[in-house]
Design a protein around this motif. Sequence first.
Motif, PDB file in Angstrom:
ATOM      1  N   TRP A 179      53.057  79.791   4.897  1.00 34.89           N
ATOM      2  CA  TRP A 179      52.793  81.109   4.332  1.00 34.89           C
ATOM      3  C   TRP A 179      51.498  81.623   4.939  1.00 34.89           C
ATOM      4  CZ3 TRP A 179      56.403  82.840   0.711  1.00 34.89           C
ATOM      5  CH2 TRP A 179      57.262  81.872   0.227  1.00 34.89           C
ATOM      6  N   VAL A 180      51.596  82.705   5.702  1.00 38.67           N
ATOM      7  CA  VAL A 180      50.422  83.331   6.314  1.00 38.67           C
ATOM      8  C   VAL A 180      50.012  84.502   5.420  1.00 38.67           C
ATOM      9  CG1 VAL A 180      49.447  84.370   8.380  1.00 38.67           C
ATOM     10  CG2 VAL A 180      51.248  82.634   8.592  1.00 38.67           C
ATOM     11  N   HIS A 181      48.956  84.280   4.638  1.00 35.01           N
ATOM     12  CA  HIS A 181      48.505  85.293   3.684  1.00 35.01           C
ATOM     13  C   HIS A 181      47.642  86.352   4.379  1.00 35.01           C
ATOM     14  CE1 HIS A 181      48.819  81.997   0.346  1.00 35.01           C
ATOM     15  NE2 HIS A 181      49.987  82.528   0.643  1.00 35.01           N
ATOM     16  N   PRO A 182      47.494  87.508   3.753  1.00 32.03           N
ATOM     17  CA  PRO A 182      46.558  88.495   4.294  1.00 32.03           C
ATOM     18  C   PRO A 182      45.119  87.978   4.222  1.00 32.03           C
ATOM     19  CG  PRO A 182      48.030  89.475   2.654  1.00 32.03           C
ATOM     20  CD  PRO A 182      48.202  88.001   2.553  1.00 32.03           C
TER      21      PRO A 182
ATOM     22  N   GLY B  45      52.885  86.842   7.267  1.00 29.11           N
ATOM     23  CA  GLY B  45      54.311  86.648   7.087  1.00 29.11           C
ATOM     24  C   GLY B  45      54.635  85.229   6.683  1.00 29.11           C
ATOM     25  N   VAL B  46      55.908  84.921   6.699  1.00 29.26           N
ATOM     26  CA  VAL B  46      56.414  83.587   6.365  1.00 29.26           C
ATOM     27  C   VAL B  46      57.021  83.001   7.633  1.00 29.26           C
ATOM     28  CG1 VAL B  46      57.955  82.247   4.901  1.00 29.26           C
ATOM     29  CG2 VAL B  46      56.870  84.312   3.999  1.00 29.26           C
ATOM     30  N   VAL B  47      56.461  81.891   8.100  1.00 27.38           N
ATOM     31  CA  VAL B  47      56.917  81.245   9.331  1.00 27.38           C
ATOM     32  C   VAL B  47      57.779  80.042   8.949  1.00 27.38           C
ATOM     33  CG1 VAL B  47      56.240  80.184  11.505  1.00 27.38           C
ATOM     34  CG2 VAL B  47      54.826  81.992  10.514  1.00 27.38           C
ATOM     35  N   ARG B  48      59.025  80.055   9.358  1.00 28.53           N
ATOM     36  CA  ARG B  48      59.926  78.931   9.113  1.00 28.53           C
ATOM     37  C   ARG B  48      59.851  77.984  10.303  1.00 28.53           C
ATOM     38  NH1 ARG B  48      60.836  80.024   3.772  1.00 28.53           N
ATOM     39  NH2 ARG B  48      61.488  82.197   3.523  1.00 28.53           N
TER      40      ARG B  48
ATOM     41  N   PRO C 268      51.177  85.439  -6.246  1.00 27.50           N
ATOM     42  CA  PRO C 268      50.889  86.772  -5.688  1.00 27.50           C
ATOM     43  C   PRO C 268      50.630  86.742  -4.183  1.00 27.50           C
ATOM     44  CG  PRO C 268      49.706  86.458  -7.747  1.00 27.50           C
ATOM     45  CD  PRO C 268      50.310  85.144  -7.412  1.00 27.50           C
ATOM     46  N   LEU C 269      49.846  85.777  -3.706  1.00 17.98           N
ATOM     47  CA  LEU C 269      49.554  85.739  -2.279  1.00 17.98           C
ATOM     48  C   LEU C 269      50.798  85.413  -1.460  1.00 17.98           C
ATOM     49  CD1 LEU C 269      46.032  84.033  -2.186  1.00 17.98           C
ATOM     50  CD2 LEU C 269      46.605  86.465  -2.115  1.00 17.98           C
ATOM     51  N   ASP C 270      51.699  84.605  -2.018  1.00 17.21           N
ATOM     52  CA  ASP C 270      52.955  84.343  -1.322  1.00 17.21           C
ATOM     53  C   ASP C 270      53.808  85.605  -1.255  1.00 17.21           C
ATOM     54  OD1 ASP C 270      52.165  81.755  -1.010  1.00 17.21           O
ATOM     55  OD2 ASP C 270      53.544  80.907  -2.487  1.00 17.21           O
ATOM     56  N   ARG C 271      53.790  86.385  -2.324  1.00 18.54           N
ATOM     57  CA  ARG C 271      54.546  87.650  -2.318  1.00 18.54           C
ATOM     58  C   ARG C 271      53.968  88.609  -1.277  1.00 18.54           C
ATOM     59  NH1 ARG C 271      55.738  91.118  -6.948  1.00 18.54           N
ATOM     60  NH2 ARG C 271      57.681  91.451  -5.847  1.00 18.54           N
ATOM     61  N   LEU C 272      52.647  88.588  -1.121  1.00 17.11           N
ATOM     62  CA  LEU C 272      52.031  89.435  -0.102  1.00 17.11           C
ATOM     63  C   LEU C 272      52.400  88.954   1.300  1.00 17.11           C
ATOM     64  CD1 LEU C 272      48.490  90.020  -1.633  1.00 17.11           C
ATOM     65  CD2 LEU C 272      50.343  91.680  -1.425  1.00 17.11           C
TER      66      LEU C 272
ATOM     67  N   LEU D 155      50.546  91.544  -9.716  1.00 17.26           N
ATOM     68  CA  LEU D 155      50.897  92.225  -8.473  1.00 17.26           C
ATOM     69  C   LEU D 155      52.317  92.756  -8.572  1.00 17.26           C
ATOM     70  CD1 LEU D 155      50.380  92.972  -5.478  1.00 17.26           C
ATOM     71  CD2 LEU D 155      51.346  90.726  -4.888  1.00 17.26           C
ATOM     72  N   LEU D 156      52.473  94.055  -8.335  1.00 17.25           N
ATOM     73  CA  LEU D 156      53.788  94.689  -8.321  1.00 17.25           C
ATOM     74  C   LEU D 156      53.961  95.447  -7.017  1.00 17.25           C
ATOM     75  CD1 LEU D 156      53.975  96.151 -11.952  1.00 17.25           C
ATOM     76  CD2 LEU D 156      54.995  94.031 -11.115  1.00 17.25           C
ATOM     77  N   LEU D 157      55.184  95.502  -6.539  1.00 19.44           N
ATOM     78  CA  LEU D 157      55.529  96.279  -5.360  1.00 19.44           C
ATOM     79  C   LEU D 157      56.332  97.494  -5.791  1.00 19.44           C
ATOM     80  CD1 LEU D 157      54.717  93.538  -4.087  1.00 19.44           C
ATOM     81  CD2 LEU D 157      56.506  93.894  -2.391  1.00 19.44           C
ATOM     82  N   VAL D 158      56.088  98.615  -5.117  1.00 17.31           N
ATOM     83  CA  VAL D 158      56.829  99.829  -5.453  1.00 17.31           C
ATOM     84  C   VAL D 158      58.325  99.581  -5.311  1.00 17.31           C
ATOM     85  CG1 VAL D 158      57.321 102.188  -4.712  1.00 17.31           C
ATOM     86  CG2 VAL D 158      54.954 101.411  -4.905  1.00 17.31           C
ATOM     87  N   ALA D 159      58.727  98.942  -4.220  1.00 19.14           N
ATOM     88  CA  ALA D 159      60.127  98.579  -4.003  1.00 19.14           C
ATOM     89  C   ALA D 159      60.226  97.060  -4.036  1.00 19.14           C
ATOM     90  CB  ALA D 159      60.632  99.127  -2.673  1.00 19.14           C
TER      91      ALA D 159
END
Length: 377
Positions: free
Chosen positions: A154-157, A123-126, A284-288, A271-275
């Motif tokens: 930014w916590v990537h997978p 996730g994204v930690v503020r 891409p890793l930030d989007r993930l 990288l694309l997301l269905v929604a």
Amino acid sequence: MRPTARGVGLAAAGVALVVVGWRFGYADQAALGGAALVAVVFAVLHAAWRPRLSVSRQVEPDRVARGEPAGVTLTVRNSARLRAANLVAHDRCGAASVPVPVLRLRPGKDTTVDYAVPTTRRGVVRVGPLRVSRRDPLGLVSAARSHGGTGTVWVHPRIHPLAAVPAGAMRSLDGRVDSVPHGTITFDSLREYVVGDELRRVHWRTSARIGELMVREQLDTSLPKLVVLLDNRATAHPDRTAGEAPTFESACEAAASVITAAAREDVDATLLLVAGDPTPATRPLDRLAEATLVSGDLKAATDRLRQQRAGDTVVFLTGTGARGDLGLVGGLRGPYAAIVAAVFGEGGTPSGAEGMVILDATDGPSFATAWDGVRGW
């Protein structure tokens, strides 16, 4: 700034004593009520004082894989010349609050706090801002203000190494070959002539029409391109464990692994997301890291892919809730030369998988094993 329960009670009592004492001639009661109101006014003035604080925050590193360490170094300095800072401060870190020792911070002095950022979840930690609270000695009024900026972690997978990636469906100038011997250089756009451009690339008809030399920009369309389609529909990942969807987390790890392997092999990957935004601009890793489960329409996503033809290989990553939807992805077999679908969760090979490479996996490591087991990469 807001009054505490004690402050509200004292103010109400002070007003009542002043009114009753004045109305019925009880001077002592009126004086006592006046003293209470003076105490409230003093408390308001005391809490209204703004401390002069300089706050600096360093986040290192700001991008980590899930489970890797990340930390924040926070420095708070009292910039006042004469007055010490008697405050209670907390720094925001995600949903947590980290205490910062600024009680009796002398003028010109600073204090430093180091704390770890939780990275157990993707996730994204503020982090930040620093929240400073101040009360008067009697506890009648409290004031809270924010100081300093904010930071982001930014916590990537997690990334699992993959041995290879699909080589594409066209002949490449870099040596990648396939059974379809067409493609390579094609016209892309026109631009103004600059010194050094080859004259054989000048588009004379356009140049004569506008009165300025225009040259053709050409694009190598033969290089392999991957399209990683991550299914972030809530219906595709129905199971939940401790507030997370394990199949979605595994799909994010698979997407990160494919994107990383493609970058290593110098293969273009999108990288694309269905929604999600069909034209993403972030990494891409930030989007993930920021991807969440939402409602979406898989048919609309596949229709966009069919129109865009963004590559030659589609890698579809989904969960158990979408086993019956693979036919929609399989319909991309015309515009795209190869379709790879990975279904995370327990269950057998789904139906409607003709003409596709199906990978059954339970988590990220098993996906890497199944991926490396495919012949022909």
